[in-house]
Design an enzyme around this catalytic site. Structure first.
Site, PDB file in Angstrom:
ATOM      1  N   GLU A 244     -36.462  99.188  47.383  1.00 38.53           N
ATOM      2  CA  GLU A 244     -35.698  97.953  47.600  1.00 38.53           C
ATOM      3  C   GLU A 244     -36.012  97.051  46.417  1.00 38.53           C
ATOM      4  O   GLU A 244     -37.104  96.483  46.336  1.00 38.53           O
ATOM      5  CB  GLU A 244     -36.118  97.292  48.922  1.00 38.53           C
ATOM      6  CG  GLU A 244     -35.822  98.126  50.157  1.00 38.53           C
ATOM      7  CD  GLU A 244     -34.331  98.332  50.409  1.00 38.53           C
ATOM      8  OE1 GLU A 244     -33.512  97.688  49.744  1.00 38.53           O
ATOM      9  OE2 GLU A 244     -34.006  99.159  51.271  1.00 38.53           O
ATOM     10  N   CYS A 278     -34.529  88.437  47.359  1.00 39.00           N
ATOM     11  CA  CYS A 278     -33.802  89.434  46.577  1.00 39.00           C
ATOM     12  C   CYS A 278     -32.300  89.219  46.737  1.00 39.00           C
ATOM     13  O   CYS A 278     -31.529  89.595  45.866  1.00 39.00           O
ATOM     14  CB  CYS A 278     -34.197  90.820  47.023  1.00 39.00           C
ATOM     15  SG  CYS A 278     -34.238  90.961  48.804  1.00 39.00           S
TER      16      CYS A 278
END
Ligand code: NDP
Length: 547
Positions: A244, A278
Protein backbone atom coordinates in the site's frame (compact mmCIF):
# COMPACT_ATOMS: atom_id res chain seq x y z
CA UNK A 1 17.81 8.43 6.50
CA UNK A 2 19.71 11.56 7.56
CA UNK A 3 20.35 11.01 11.31
CA UNK A 4 19.79 14.72 11.97
CA UNK A 5 16.19 14.27 10.90
CA UNK A 6 15.57 11.11 12.90
CA UNK A 7 13.55 11.62 16.00
CA UNK A 8 14.40 9.86 19.21
CA UNK A 9 16.68 7.00 18.29
CA UNK A 10 19.88 5.89 20.00
CA UNK A 11 21.59 2.52 19.73
CA UNK A 12 19.39 0.63 22.16
CA UNK A 13 16.12 2.45 22.39
CA UNK A 14 13.50 4.39 20.52
CA UNK A 15 12.17 7.51 22.17
CA UNK A 16 8.78 8.65 21.03
CA UNK A 17 8.05 12.39 21.17
CA UNK A 18 4.88 14.39 20.81
CA UNK A 19 5.48 16.46 17.66
CA UNK A 20 3.18 19.21 18.95
CA UNK A 21 4.94 19.79 22.25
CA UNK A 22 8.24 17.95 22.19
CA UNK A 23 7.25 16.02 25.32
CA UNK A 24 8.46 12.45 25.57
CA UNK A 25 5.59 10.00 25.07
CA UNK A 26 7.59 6.91 25.94
CA UNK A 27 10.70 4.88 25.21
CA UNK A 28 11.20 1.29 24.21
CA UNK A 29 14.03 -1.14 23.50
CA UNK A 30 15.01 -1.66 19.87
CA UNK A 31 14.65 -5.30 18.85
CA UNK A 32 17.78 -6.78 17.27
CA UNK A 33 17.59 -9.05 14.20
CA UNK A 34 18.08 -11.98 16.60
CA UNK A 35 15.12 -10.83 18.70
CA UNK A 36 13.02 -10.53 15.56
CA UNK A 37 13.92 -14.06 14.43
CA UNK A 38 12.98 -15.39 17.88
CA UNK A 39 9.62 -13.58 17.74
CA UNK A 40 8.96 -15.04 14.32
CA UNK A 41 9.80 -18.55 15.53
CA UNK A 42 7.34 -18.14 18.43
CA UNK A 43 4.74 -16.84 16.03
CA UNK A 44 5.17 -19.89 13.84
CA UNK A 45 4.79 -22.16 16.83
CA UNK A 46 1.62 -20.34 17.93
CA UNK A 47 0.26 -20.74 14.40
CA UNK A 48 0.09 -24.51 14.88
CA UNK A 49 -2.45 -23.98 17.66
CA UNK A 50 -4.22 -20.89 16.30
CA UNK A 51 -5.05 -22.34 12.88
CA UNK A 52 -7.07 -25.09 14.56
CA UNK A 53 -8.91 -22.68 16.88
CA UNK A 54 -12.57 -22.47 15.88
CA UNK A 55 -13.80 -19.41 14.09
CA UNK A 56 -16.32 -18.73 16.86
CA UNK A 57 -13.49 -18.56 19.40
CA UNK A 58 -11.51 -16.22 17.15
CA UNK A 59 -14.63 -14.08 16.75
CA UNK A 60 -15.18 -13.99 20.52
CA UNK A 61 -11.63 -12.79 21.13
CA UNK A 62 -11.77 -10.11 18.43
CA UNK A 63 -15.04 -8.82 19.88
CA UNK A 64 -13.39 -8.77 23.32
CA UNK A 65 -10.55 -6.70 21.85
CA UNK A 66 -13.22 -4.35 20.49
CA UNK A 67 -14.65 -3.96 23.98
CA UNK A 68 -11.17 -3.30 25.36
CA UNK A 69 -10.74 -0.44 22.86
CA UNK A 70 -14.12 1.06 23.70
CA UNK A 71 -13.31 0.88 27.41
CA UNK A 72 -10.33 3.18 26.94
CA UNK A 73 -11.25 5.06 23.82
CA UNK A 74 -10.18 8.50 25.07
CA UNK A 75 -6.83 7.22 26.34
CA UNK A 76 -6.09 5.53 23.02
CA UNK A 77 -7.11 8.62 21.04
CA UNK A 78 -4.85 10.73 23.25
CA UNK A 79 -1.93 8.37 22.67
CA UNK A 80 -2.45 8.39 18.87
CA UNK A 81 -2.75 12.17 18.90
CA UNK A 82 0.32 12.65 21.05
CA UNK A 83 2.55 10.41 18.91
CA UNK A 84 1.34 11.53 15.50
CA UNK A 85 0.31 15.15 16.09
CA UNK A 86 -3.20 14.69 14.71
CA UNK A 87 -6.22 16.21 16.50
CA UNK A 88 -7.73 14.06 19.26
CA UNK A 89 -11.15 14.10 17.53
CA UNK A 90 -9.60 12.97 14.26
CA UNK A 91 -7.96 10.03 16.05
CA UNK A 92 -11.43 8.90 17.13
CA UNK A 93 -13.20 9.65 13.84
CA UNK A 94 -10.56 8.46 11.42
CA UNK A 95 -8.79 5.68 13.28
CA UNK A 96 -10.77 4.22 16.16
CA UNK A 97 -14.34 4.33 14.79
CA UNK A 98 -13.46 2.80 11.39
CA UNK A 99 -11.37 0.00 12.88
CA UNK A 100 -14.13 -0.86 15.38
CA UNK A 101 -16.50 -1.17 12.44
CA UNK A 102 -14.01 -3.35 10.57
CA UNK A 103 -13.68 -5.60 13.63
CA UNK A 104 -17.39 -6.20 13.95
CA UNK A 105 -17.72 -6.71 10.19
CA UNK A 106 -15.10 -9.43 9.91
CA UNK A 107 -16.16 -11.02 13.20
CA UNK A 108 -19.73 -11.30 11.89
CA UNK A 109 -19.01 -12.12 8.26
CA UNK A 110 -15.57 -13.70 8.18
CA UNK A 111 -16.81 -17.25 8.71
CA UNK A 112 -19.20 -16.99 5.77
CA UNK A 113 -16.48 -15.43 3.60
CA UNK A 114 -14.05 -18.23 4.45
CA UNK A 115 -16.56 -21.07 4.05
CA UNK A 116 -15.60 -23.63 1.38
CA UNK A 117 -17.09 -22.47 -1.92
CA UNK A 118 -18.38 -24.75 -4.68
CA UNK A 119 -17.07 -24.07 -8.18
CA UNK A 120 -19.11 -24.64 -11.32
CA UNK A 121 -17.01 -26.94 -13.54
CA UNK A 122 -19.33 -27.21 -16.51
CA UNK A 123 -19.33 -30.54 -18.36
CA UNK A 124 -16.89 -32.13 -15.92
CA UNK A 125 -19.82 -32.22 -13.48
CA UNK A 126 -21.59 -34.62 -15.86
CA UNK A 127 -18.66 -36.98 -15.40
CA UNK A 128 -19.47 -37.04 -11.68
CA UNK A 129 -16.77 -34.57 -10.61
CA UNK A 130 -17.14 -31.78 -8.07
CA UNK A 131 -14.80 -28.94 -7.18
CA UNK A 132 -14.67 -26.61 -4.24
CA UNK A 133 -12.25 -24.10 -2.74
CA UNK A 134 -11.10 -24.56 0.84
CA UNK A 135 -9.38 -21.54 2.40
CA UNK A 136 -6.31 -22.21 4.52
CA UNK A 137 -4.45 -19.63 6.61
CA UNK A 138 -0.97 -18.70 5.41
CA UNK A 139 1.03 -18.83 8.63
CA UNK A 140 2.82 -15.77 10.00
CA UNK A 141 1.74 -12.41 8.60
CA UNK A 142 4.22 -9.54 9.05
CA UNK A 143 2.63 -6.10 9.15
CA UNK A 144 4.86 -3.08 8.48
CA UNK A 145 2.78 0.11 8.57
CA UNK A 146 3.58 3.80 8.14
CA UNK A 147 3.21 6.35 10.95
CA UNK A 148 0.27 8.31 9.58
CA UNK A 149 -2.56 5.99 10.75
CA UNK A 150 -0.56 4.10 13.36
CA UNK A 151 -3.57 2.46 15.01
CA UNK A 152 -6.21 1.71 12.40
CA UNK A 153 -4.02 0.41 9.58
CA UNK A 154 -1.99 -2.23 11.48
CA UNK A 155 -4.89 -3.15 13.77
CA UNK A 156 -7.31 -3.62 10.87
CA UNK A 157 -4.82 -5.82 9.02
CA UNK A 158 -4.04 -7.77 12.20
CA UNK A 159 -7.74 -8.43 12.85
CA UNK A 160 -8.30 -9.72 9.32
CA UNK A 161 -5.19 -11.89 9.59
CA UNK A 162 -6.13 -13.55 12.87
CA UNK A 163 -9.74 -14.03 11.80
CA UNK A 164 -8.37 -15.99 8.83
CA UNK A 165 -6.31 -18.17 11.21
CA UNK A 166 -2.89 -16.55 10.85
CA UNK A 167 -0.57 -15.30 13.55
CA UNK A 168 0.82 -11.77 13.31
CA UNK A 169 4.00 -9.79 13.94
CA UNK A 170 3.70 -5.98 13.68
CA UNK A 171 6.67 -3.60 13.31
CA UNK A 172 5.26 -0.12 13.98
CA UNK A 173 6.98 2.97 12.59
CA UNK A 174 9.78 4.36 14.72
CA UNK A 175 7.69 7.54 15.02
CA UNK A 176 4.72 5.77 16.60
CA UNK A 177 6.00 2.75 18.57
CA UNK A 178 3.83 3.30 21.64
CA UNK A 179 0.66 3.13 19.55
CA UNK A 180 1.96 -0.12 18.08
CA UNK A 181 2.55 -1.52 21.56
CA UNK A 182 -0.99 -0.48 22.50
CA UNK A 183 -2.31 -2.81 19.79
CA UNK A 184 -0.43 -5.72 21.39
CA UNK A 185 -1.76 -4.71 24.79
CA UNK A 186 -5.37 -4.67 23.55
CA UNK A 187 -5.13 -8.20 22.17
CA UNK A 188 -3.51 -9.35 25.42
CA UNK A 189 -6.35 -7.77 27.42
CA UNK A 190 -8.86 -9.56 25.22
CA UNK A 191 -7.23 -12.87 26.15
CA UNK A 192 -5.72 -13.74 22.77
CA UNK A 193 -3.35 -16.69 23.30
CA UNK A 194 0.29 -15.77 23.75
CA UNK A 195 2.31 -15.03 20.60
CA UNK A 196 -0.68 -14.89 18.26
CA UNK A 197 -0.11 -11.13 17.89
CA UNK A 198 3.36 -9.80 18.70
CA UNK A 199 4.97 -6.40 18.28
CA UNK A 200 8.63 -5.81 17.43
CA UNK A 201 10.02 -2.32 17.82
CA UNK A 202 12.72 -0.41 16.04
CA UNK A 203 13.35 1.60 12.90
CA UNK A 204 13.74 0.52 9.29
CA UNK A 205 16.46 -2.02 10.20
CA UNK A 206 14.01 -3.88 12.43
CA UNK A 207 11.51 -3.90 9.57
CA UNK A 208 14.20 -5.25 7.27
CA UNK A 209 15.04 -7.98 9.81
CA UNK A 210 11.37 -8.96 9.91
CA UNK A 211 11.31 -9.28 6.12
CA UNK A 212 14.56 -11.32 6.21
CA UNK A 213 13.08 -13.66 8.82
CA UNK A 214 10.82 -15.07 6.09
CA UNK A 215 7.24 -14.60 7.26
CA UNK A 216 4.53 -16.12 5.07
CA UNK A 217 3.09 -12.78 3.98
CA UNK A 218 4.08 -9.15 4.28
CA UNK A 219 1.49 -6.38 4.51
CA UNK A 220 3.45 -3.19 3.88
CA UNK A 221 2.22 0.41 3.99
CA UNK A 222 4.68 3.14 3.14
CA UNK A 223 6.64 4.84 0.41
CA UNK A 224 7.32 3.53 -3.08
CA UNK A 225 11.08 3.50 -2.37
CA UNK A 226 10.75 1.29 0.72
CA UNK A 227 8.10 -0.83 -1.03
CA UNK A 228 10.62 -1.65 -3.76
CA UNK A 229 13.31 -2.54 -1.19
CA UNK A 230 10.92 -4.81 0.68
CA UNK A 231 9.74 -6.50 -2.52
CA UNK A 232 13.33 -7.22 -3.51
CA UNK A 233 14.23 -8.60 -0.07
CA UNK A 234 11.01 -10.65 0.13
CA UNK A 235 11.67 -12.16 -3.28
CA UNK A 236 14.71 -13.97 -1.86
CA UNK A 237 12.33 -16.12 0.20
CA UNK A 238 9.47 -15.95 -2.33
CA UNK A 239 7.41 -14.21 0.35
CA UNK A 240 4.36 -12.58 -1.17
CA UNK A 241 3.83 -8.91 -0.37
CA UNK A 242 0.86 -6.57 -0.39
CA UNK A 243 2.07 -3.03 -1.00
CA UNK A 244 0.00 0.00 0.00
CA UNK A 245 2.08 2.88 -1.30
CA UNK A 246 1.86 6.57 -2.03
CA UNK A 247 -0.68 8.72 -3.79
CA UNK A 248 -1.10 12.04 -5.58
CA UNK A 249 -4.85 11.89 -5.55
CA UNK A 250 -6.85 14.10 -7.88
CA UNK A 251 -10.21 15.75 -7.18
CA UNK A 252 -12.13 16.85 -10.27
CA UNK A 253 -14.79 19.54 -9.80
CA UNK A 254 -17.16 20.19 -12.72
CA UNK A 255 -19.00 23.49 -13.09
CA UNK A 256 -22.34 21.84 -12.27
CA UNK A 257 -21.10 20.53 -8.88
CA UNK A 258 -22.45 21.74 -5.55
CA UNK A 259 -19.51 24.10 -5.03
CA UNK A 260 -20.18 24.71 -1.36
CA UNK A 261 -19.93 20.96 -0.68
CA UNK A 262 -16.96 20.54 -2.99
CA UNK A 263 -15.08 23.34 -1.21
CA UNK A 264 -15.70 21.76 2.21
CA UNK A 265 -14.64 18.36 0.87
CA UNK A 266 -11.46 19.79 -0.65
CA UNK A 267 -10.48 21.44 2.63
CA UNK A 268 -11.07 18.29 4.66
CA UNK A 269 -9.60 16.01 1.97
CA UNK A 270 -6.41 18.05 1.73
CA UNK A 271 -5.87 19.09 5.34
CA UNK A 272 -7.11 16.31 7.64
CA UNK A 273 -4.20 14.65 9.41
CA UNK A 274 -2.18 17.67 8.17
CA UNK A 275 -2.44 16.21 4.67
CA UNK A 276 -0.52 13.11 5.74
CA UNK A 277 -2.98 10.60 4.29
CA UNK A 278 -2.12 8.42 1.34
CA UNK A 279 -5.54 9.38 -0.08
CA UNK A 280 -5.25 13.13 0.63
CA UNK A 281 -6.42 15.43 -2.12
CA UNK A 282 -3.07 16.47 -3.59
CA UNK A 283 -4.31 17.89 -6.91
CA UNK A 284 -7.58 19.74 -7.43
CA UNK A 285 -8.78 20.22 -11.01
CA UNK A 286 -11.68 22.64 -11.36
CA UNK A 287 -13.56 23.59 -14.51
CA UNK A 288 -12.36 27.02 -15.63
CA UNK A 289 -15.77 28.76 -15.44
CA UNK A 290 -16.07 28.19 -11.66
CA UNK A 291 -12.38 28.19 -10.69
CA UNK A 292 -12.32 31.64 -9.08
CA UNK A 293 -15.51 31.02 -7.10
CA UNK A 294 -14.36 27.65 -5.82
CA UNK A 295 -10.89 28.92 -4.94
CA UNK A 296 -12.39 31.82 -2.97
CA UNK A 297 -14.69 29.47 -1.04
CA UNK A 298 -11.77 27.14 -0.23
CA UNK A 299 -9.61 30.01 0.95
CA UNK A 300 -12.40 31.35 3.21
CA UNK A 301 -12.97 27.92 4.74
CA UNK A 302 -9.23 27.46 5.27
CA UNK A 303 -8.99 30.83 7.03
CA UNK A 304 -11.48 29.60 9.66
CA UNK A 305 -9.42 26.57 10.69
CA UNK A 306 -7.69 26.55 14.04
CA UNK A 307 -4.25 24.99 14.18
CA UNK A 308 -2.60 23.80 17.36
CA UNK A 309 -1.74 20.84 19.57
CA UNK A 310 -4.08 17.95 18.85
CA UNK A 311 -5.38 17.51 22.39
CA UNK A 312 -7.48 20.70 22.13
CA UNK A 313 -10.96 19.75 20.94
CA UNK A 314 -11.47 22.82 18.75
CA UNK A 315 -8.24 22.28 16.83
CA UNK A 316 -8.75 21.13 13.23
CA UNK A 317 -5.13 20.97 12.11
CA UNK A 318 -2.47 19.55 14.34
CA UNK A 319 1.28 19.16 14.03
CA UNK A 320 3.03 17.27 11.31
CA UNK A 321 4.68 14.03 12.35
CA UNK A 322 8.32 14.75 11.64
CA UNK A 323 10.86 17.33 10.59
CA UNK A 324 11.65 15.20 7.55
CA UNK A 325 8.05 15.48 6.35
CA UNK A 326 8.01 19.24 7.05
CA UNK A 327 11.02 19.72 4.82
CA UNK A 328 9.31 17.94 1.91
CA UNK A 329 6.31 20.26 2.30
CA UNK A 330 8.54 23.35 2.42
CA UNK A 331 10.40 22.17 -0.66
CA UNK A 332 7.16 21.61 -2.61
CA UNK A 333 5.62 24.96 -1.65
CA UNK A 334 8.85 26.65 -2.70
CA UNK A 335 8.79 24.73 -5.98
CA UNK A 336 5.22 25.96 -6.64
CA UNK A 337 6.29 29.55 -5.89
CA UNK A 338 9.29 29.34 -8.18
CA UNK A 339 7.22 27.82 -10.98
CA UNK A 340 4.83 30.78 -10.88
CA UNK A 341 1.87 29.39 -8.93
CA UNK A 342 0.17 31.69 -6.39
CA UNK A 343 0.04 30.99 -2.66
CA UNK A 344 -3.50 32.06 -1.76
CA UNK A 345 -3.19 31.38 1.95
CA UNK A 346 -0.60 29.74 4.22
CA UNK A 347 2.72 28.84 2.68
CA UNK A 348 4.96 28.63 5.71
CA UNK A 349 5.55 27.04 9.11
CA UNK A 350 3.20 28.21 11.80
CA UNK A 351 5.57 29.52 14.46
CA UNK A 352 2.83 31.19 16.48
CA UNK A 353 1.60 28.14 18.34
CA UNK A 354 2.63 28.56 21.97
CA UNK A 355 4.79 25.89 23.52
CA UNK A 356 2.97 24.34 26.40
CA UNK A 357 5.32 21.77 27.80
CA UNK A 358 8.69 20.11 27.79
CA UNK A 359 10.58 23.01 26.32
CA UNK A 360 13.88 21.26 26.98
CA UNK A 361 13.00 18.18 24.97
CA UNK A 362 11.58 20.36 22.29
CA UNK A 363 14.80 22.32 22.04
CA UNK A 364 16.80 19.13 21.79
CA UNK A 365 14.69 17.28 19.29
CA UNK A 366 12.89 19.85 17.19
CA UNK A 367 14.89 22.34 15.29
CA UNK A 368 11.80 24.32 14.37
CA UNK A 369 8.07 24.06 15.11
CA UNK A 370 6.32 21.13 13.42
CA UNK A 371 3.18 23.03 12.43
CA UNK A 372 2.73 23.92 8.79
CA UNK A 373 -0.05 26.32 7.84
CA UNK A 374 -2.82 24.88 5.66
CA UNK A 375 -1.84 26.16 2.24
CA UNK A 376 -3.99 26.80 -0.83
CA UNK A 377 -2.17 27.31 -4.14
CA UNK A 378 -3.79 28.48 -7.37
CA UNK A 379 -2.40 28.46 -10.90
CA UNK A 380 -0.84 25.01 -10.55
CA UNK A 381 -0.14 22.97 -13.68
CA UNK A 382 0.88 19.37 -14.21
CA UNK A 383 4.35 20.26 -15.43
CA UNK A 384 5.28 21.63 -11.99
CA UNK A 385 7.41 19.18 -10.00
CA UNK A 386 5.25 19.50 -6.89
CA UNK A 387 2.19 18.38 -8.91
CA UNK A 388 3.97 15.12 -9.69
CA UNK A 389 5.73 14.08 -6.46
CA UNK A 390 3.78 13.07 -3.36
CA UNK A 391 3.78 15.96 -0.86
CA UNK A 392 2.07 14.35 2.16
CA UNK A 393 1.38 17.67 3.81
CA UNK A 394 -1.31 20.36 4.21
CA UNK A 395 -1.15 21.79 0.70
CA UNK A 396 -3.97 22.09 -1.83
CA UNK A 397 -2.78 23.02 -5.32
CA UNK A 398 -5.55 24.02 -7.73
CA UNK A 399 -5.36 23.67 -11.51
CA UNK A 400 -8.04 24.26 -14.13
CA UNK A 401 -9.50 22.38 -17.08
CA UNK A 402 -11.91 23.16 -19.90
CA UNK A 403 -13.44 19.84 -20.98
CA UNK A 404 -14.33 16.47 -19.49
CA UNK A 405 -11.70 14.82 -21.65
CA UNK A 406 -9.02 17.23 -20.44
CA UNK A 407 -9.97 16.62 -16.79
CA UNK A 408 -9.54 12.86 -17.24
CA UNK A 409 -6.20 13.29 -19.01
CA UNK A 410 -4.86 15.59 -16.28
CA UNK A 411 -6.05 13.33 -13.47
CA UNK A 412 -4.45 10.25 -15.06
CA UNK A 413 -1.18 12.04 -15.77
CA UNK A 414 0.58 10.63 -12.69
CA UNK A 415 2.71 7.65 -11.69
CA UNK A 416 0.23 7.12 -8.82
CA UNK A 417 -3.34 5.81 -8.78
CA UNK A 418 -4.65 5.33 -5.26
CA UNK A 419 -7.93 7.27 -5.00
CA UNK A 420 -9.72 10.04 -6.88
CA UNK A 421 -12.96 11.97 -6.65
CA UNK A 422 -15.33 13.47 -9.17
CA UNK A 423 -17.78 16.24 -8.25
CA UNK A 424 -20.88 16.85 -10.36
CA UNK A 425 -24.66 16.91 -10.03
CA UNK A 426 -24.87 14.77 -13.16
CA UNK A 427 -24.47 11.24 -11.78
CA UNK A 428 -24.12 9.55 -15.14
CA UNK A 429 -21.29 11.92 -16.01
CA UNK A 430 -19.80 11.25 -12.57
CA UNK A 431 -19.81 7.50 -13.10
CA UNK A 432 -18.60 7.82 -16.69
CA UNK A 433 -15.61 9.91 -15.64
CA UNK A 434 -14.93 7.79 -12.54
CA UNK A 435 -14.62 4.64 -14.65
CA UNK A 436 -11.92 6.25 -16.75
CA UNK A 437 -9.78 7.36 -13.81
CA UNK A 438 -6.80 5.10 -13.15
CA UNK A 439 -7.18 4.64 -9.39
CA UNK A 440 -8.02 1.84 -6.95
CA UNK A 441 -10.97 3.76 -5.43
CA UNK A 442 -12.92 6.52 -7.12
CA UNK A 443 -15.68 8.47 -5.36
CA UNK A 444 -18.39 10.55 -6.92
CA UNK A 445 -19.31 13.49 -4.63
CA UNK A 446 -17.26 12.06 -1.75
CA UNK A 447 -13.64 12.24 -0.83
CA UNK A 448 -10.82 10.37 0.93
CA UNK A 449 -12.69 8.33 3.53
CA UNK A 450 -13.19 4.93 1.86
CA UNK A 451 -10.27 3.33 3.68
CA UNK A 452 -12.63 3.68 6.64
CA UNK A 453 -15.15 1.33 4.99
CA UNK A 454 -13.55 -1.99 5.91
CA UNK A 455 -16.13 -3.82 3.80
CA UNK A 456 -14.63 -2.45 0.58
CA UNK A 457 -11.31 -3.30 -1.07
CA UNK A 458 -8.43 -0.87 -0.67
CA UNK A 459 -5.38 -0.63 -2.89
CA UNK A 460 -3.80 1.22 -5.74
CA UNK A 461 -3.24 1.16 -9.47
CA UNK A 462 0.18 1.96 -10.94
CA UNK A 463 2.86 2.89 -8.37
CA UNK A 464 0.27 3.19 -5.58
CA UNK A 465 0.53 -0.46 -4.80
CA UNK A 466 0.01 -4.13 -5.41
CA UNK A 467 -2.71 -6.29 -3.91
CA UNK A 468 -5.57 -5.24 -1.68
CA UNK A 469 -6.38 -4.81 1.98
CA UNK A 470 -9.93 -4.72 3.39
CA UNK A 471 -13.09 -6.25 1.96
CA UNK A 472 -13.37 -9.72 0.49
CA UNK A 473 -10.37 -9.13 -1.79
CA UNK A 474 -8.27 -8.12 1.24
CA UNK A 475 -9.27 -11.22 3.19
CA UNK A 476 -8.33 -13.38 0.21
CA UNK A 477 -4.77 -11.96 0.44
CA UNK A 478 -4.51 -13.58 3.86
CA UNK A 479 -5.41 -17.15 2.91
CA UNK A 480 -4.24 -19.74 0.45
CA UNK A 481 -6.99 -21.31 -1.59
CA UNK A 482 -6.95 -25.08 -1.89
CA UNK A 483 -8.85 -26.59 -4.78
CA UNK A 484 -10.48 -29.86 -3.74
CA UNK A 485 -11.63 -32.02 -6.65
CA UNK A 486 -13.64 -35.20 -6.11
CA UNK A 487 -14.71 -37.93 -8.55
CA UNK A 488 -17.92 -39.26 -7.03
CA UNK A 489 -18.33 -42.14 -9.49
CA UNK A 490 -14.85 -43.55 -9.60
CA UNK A 491 -15.63 -46.83 -11.37
CA UNK A 492 -14.10 -46.34 -14.84
CA UNK A 493 -10.61 -45.23 -15.96
CA UNK A 494 -10.35 -41.74 -17.46
CA UNK A 495 -10.17 -41.64 -21.23
CA UNK A 496 -6.95 -39.58 -21.13
CA UNK A 497 -5.01 -42.13 -19.07
CA UNK A 498 -2.22 -44.30 -20.49
CA UNK A 499 -1.56 -46.27 -22.58
CA UNK A 500 -2.13 -44.00 -25.58
CA UNK A 501 -3.18 -45.41 -28.95
CA UNK A 502 -4.71 -44.29 -32.27
CA UNK A 503 -8.15 -44.62 -30.61
CA UNK A 504 -6.91 -42.41 -27.77
CA UNK A 505 -5.63 -39.74 -30.16
CA UNK A 506 -8.93 -39.72 -32.04
CA UNK A 507 -10.77 -39.32 -28.71
CA UNK A 508 -8.49 -36.42 -27.74
CA UNK A 509 -9.32 -34.73 -31.07
CA UNK A 510 -12.97 -35.11 -30.12
CA UNK A 511 -12.30 -33.57 -26.69
CA UNK A 512 -10.72 -30.55 -28.36
CA UNK A 513 -13.52 -30.18 -30.89
CA UNK A 514 -16.64 -31.03 -28.86
CA UNK A 515 -16.08 -31.33 -25.08
CA UNK A 516 -13.95 -28.16 -24.90
CA UNK A 517 -16.78 -26.24 -26.58
CA UNK A 518 -18.67 -26.40 -23.27
CA UNK A 519 -21.76 -27.47 -25.21
CA UNK A 520 -23.61 -30.58 -24.05
CA UNK A 521 -25.27 -30.96 -27.45
CA UNK A 522 -21.91 -30.99 -29.26
CA UNK A 523 -20.34 -33.28 -26.68
CA UNK A 524 -23.09 -35.87 -27.24
CA UNK A 525 -21.49 -36.53 -30.66
CA UNK A 526 -18.39 -37.69 -28.82
CA UNK A 527 -20.08 -40.41 -26.77
CA UNK A 528 -19.52 -43.39 -29.17
CA UNK A 529 -15.82 -42.52 -29.51
CA UNK A 530 -15.56 -42.15 -25.74
CA UNK A 531 -17.15 -45.57 -25.17
CA UNK A 532 -14.71 -47.08 -27.68
CA UNK A 533 -11.79 -45.59 -25.81
CA UNK A 534 -13.00 -46.73 -22.38
CA UNK A 535 -13.57 -50.25 -23.74
CA UNK A 536 -10.03 -50.18 -25.07
CA UNK A 537 -8.67 -49.20 -21.68
CA UNK A 538 -10.77 -51.84 -19.88
CA UNK A 539 -9.72 -54.50 -22.35
CA UNK A 540 -6.09 -53.62 -21.83
CA UNK A 541 -6.64 -54.01 -18.12
CA UNK A 542 -8.31 -57.42 -18.59
CA UNK A 543 -5.47 -58.53 -20.91
CA UNK A 544 -2.99 -57.36 -18.31
CA UNK A 545 -4.82 -59.30 -15.61
CA UNK A 546 -4.92 -62.47 -17.74
CA UNK A 547 -1.21 -62.37 -18.61
P1 NDP B 1 8.38 4.51 4.76
O1 NDP B 1 8.40 3.77 3.49
O2 NDP B 1 9.52 5.36 5.10
O3 NDP B 1 8.16 3.52 6.01
C1 NDP B 1 7.07 2.64 6.10
C2 NDP B 1 7.39 1.56 7.12
O4 NDP B 1 8.47 0.75 6.65
C3 NDP B 1 7.85 2.08 8.47
O5 NDP B 1 7.38 1.23 9.50
C4 NDP B 1 9.36 2.02 8.36
O6 NDP B 1 10.00 1.98 9.60
C5 NDP B 1 9.52 0.70 7.63
N1 NDP B 1 10.77 0.54 6.91
C6 NDP B 1 11.63 1.49 6.48
N2 NDP B 1 12.67 0.92 5.81
C7 NDP B 1 12.45 -0.42 5.82
C8 NDP B 1 13.14 -1.55 5.28
N3 NDP B 1 14.26 -1.43 4.56
N4 NDP B 1 12.61 -2.77 5.47
C9 NDP B 1 11.45 -2.93 6.15
N5 NDP B 1 10.76 -1.91 6.70
C10 NDP B 1 11.24 -0.66 6.52
O7 NDP B 1 7.03 5.36 4.70
P2 NDP B 1 6.52 6.46 5.70
O8 NDP B 1 6.48 5.89 7.07
O9 NDP B 1 7.26 7.73 5.47
O10 NDP B 1 5.00 6.62 5.23
C11 NDP B 1 4.57 7.53 4.29
C12 NDP B 1 4.20 6.81 3.02
O11 NDP B 1 3.21 5.82 3.26
C13 NDP B 1 3.58 7.74 2.00
O12 NDP B 1 4.14 7.52 0.74
C14 NDP B 1 2.11 7.35 2.02
O13 NDP B 1 1.42 7.64 0.85
C15 NDP B 1 2.20 5.89 2.28
N6 NDP B 1 0.94 5.37 2.79
C16 NDP B 1 0.16 4.58 1.97
C17 NDP B 1 -1.07 4.12 2.38
C18 NDP B 1 -1.92 3.26 1.50
O14 NDP B 1 -2.86 2.67 2.00
N7 NDP B 1 -1.64 3.13 0.21
C19 NDP B 1 -1.61 4.47 3.70
C20 NDP B 1 -0.72 5.27 4.48
C21 NDP B 1 0.51 5.71 4.02
P3 NDP B 1 10.42 3.36 10.30
O15 NDP B 1 9.27 4.32 10.20
O16 NDP B 1 10.65 2.94 11.69
O17 NDP B 1 11.61 3.85 9.56
Amino acid sequence: MNPALTLGRNEEELISYDPATGAEVGRIQIDSPGDVRAVLARSRQAFGMWKTTSFSERRRLVMKAREAILAEIDGIAKLISSESGKPFGEAIAMEIAPVLDLMQYFARNGEKMLRPAKIGIGLYALLGRTSKIVYHPLGVVAIIPAWNYPFSIPLGEAVMSVMAGNTVVIKPSELTPMTGLKIGEIFAKAGLPQDVVQIVTGAGETGAALVEAAPDKIMFTGSVATGKKISAAAARNLTSVVLELGGKDPMIVFEDANLELAAGAAVWGAFCNSGQSCSSVERLYVQESVADRLTKMIVEKTRELKQGPGDLEDVSIGAMSSERQMQIVEDHVEAFREAGAKIEIGGKRNAEIPLRSAGGDRERNFRRPLFYQPTVISGATNDMRAMREETFGPTLPIATFKTEEEAITLANDSEFGLTASVWTRDYSKGRRVAERIEAGSVCVNEVLYTHGIGQTPWGGFKNSGRGRTHGHAGLMELVQPQHMHVNRIAILPDAWWMPYSPVAVETFRGFAKYFASGSLRKTAILLPQLQKRIRELLKGKEDGTRS
